[in-house]
Motif scaffolding. Structure first.
Motif, PDB file in Angstrom:
ATOM      1  N   LEU A 157       0.921  -1.197   0.091  1.00 56.24           N
ATOM      2  CA  LEU A 157      -0.019  -0.173  -0.027  1.00 56.24           C
ATOM      3  C   LEU A 157       0.703   1.382  -0.035  1.00 56.24           C
TER       4      LEU A 157
ATOM      5  N   SER B 251      -5.770   4.801   7.699  1.00 52.59           N
ATOM      6  CA  SER B 251      -4.750   5.589   7.066  1.00 52.59           C
ATOM      7  C   SER B 251      -3.345   4.845   7.470  1.00 52.59           C
TER       8      SER B 251
ATOM      9  N   ALA C  90      -3.147   5.228   2.545  1.00 53.14           N
ATOM     10  CA  ALA C  90      -4.361   4.116   1.905  1.00 53.14           C
ATOM     11  C   ALA C  90      -4.753   3.534   3.059  1.00 53.14           C
TER      12      ALA C  90
END
Lengths: 114, 115
Positions: free
Chosen positions: A13, A80, A17
């Protein structure tokens, strides 16, 4: 016998993300559920755990997991991710029967790119 | 020192050697565990000691011999190992008998290479 499946073996990632790592277990009785994390070069650390009560549990570093009994799942989430979340994540189950051993999944290696 | 400690952190041994892994927990727990972490395989339980008695042996070969002299110390004695025994050996501890789910705390492991 109980077993644990982690479907994602390697996840890559970008920072910021969202993350969801799947964990399914097979056992018909009451279970205790855990997520452990192993940062590079470090030992296994407890991220969060579920024993009973609210099925949405919050752990350290902004992680949370939801126990869905009907789906035998205990997925790990973080809205996140950061570069520092790069690590290997292990789901584990302990049947609430007195047998104390943890049954681990095979682990998911998360790589977060800056 | 806090938590669970393990020594040595790295060990290289020949198949005819005898060595021991040591684990010490500083958490006041009454149960200790040995796990094996091999490449590309899930962590596997080897032994469980609860209140200094072995309560579980997960079909481990006799070349691995555990010892728990007291609630704070756990040893794994190794002899005539095979190359496939090369792995990370993890020790853990927990407090049992509290009536609620138990959390296991892990040490850093001993990385073993058998030549």
């Amino acid at each position: 016998a109980q077993s644990v499946s982690q479907h994602n073996h390697h996840v890559i990632l970008s920072e910021a993300a969202s993350l969801e790592l799947g964990c399914n277990y097979s056992y018909g009785g009451t279970v205790n559920l855990f997520w452990y994390v192993q940062y590079p070069g470090q030992h296994l650390q407890l991220l969060l755990k579920y024993f009973s009560g609210d099925p949405l549990v919050k752990g350290i570093k902004g992680f949370e997991a939801e126990f869905i009994k009907s789906k035998f799942s205990f997925n790990l989430r973080k809205p996140s991710v950061q570069w520092s979340d790069t690590a290997e994540y292990f789901c584990a189950v302990n049947a609430n029967t007195g047998r104390r051993a943890l049954t681990f999944g095979s682990g998911t290696r998360l790589q977060v790119q800056p | 020192e806090t938590g669970v400690t393990q020594t040595p952190r790295h060990l290289v041994m020949g198949m005819t050697n005898k060595k021991s892994l040591k684990c010490e927990q500083h958490l006041g727990h009454n149960a200790m565990y040995w796990y094996k972490q091999s490449a590309k395989k899930p962590l596997e339980l080897m032994f469980v000691y609860s209140l200094e008695e072995r309560v579980e042996n997960n079909s481990v070969p006799s070349r691995f011999s555990p010892e728990c002299p007291n609630s704070s110390h756990l040893f794994l004695h190794l002899h005539t190992l095979q190359p496939e025994d090369s792995a990370l050996y993890l020790c853990a501890s927990s407090q049992v008998g509290t009536g609620v789910g138990e959390t296991q705390y892990f040490g850093p492991g001993t990385r073993l290479l058998v030549l």
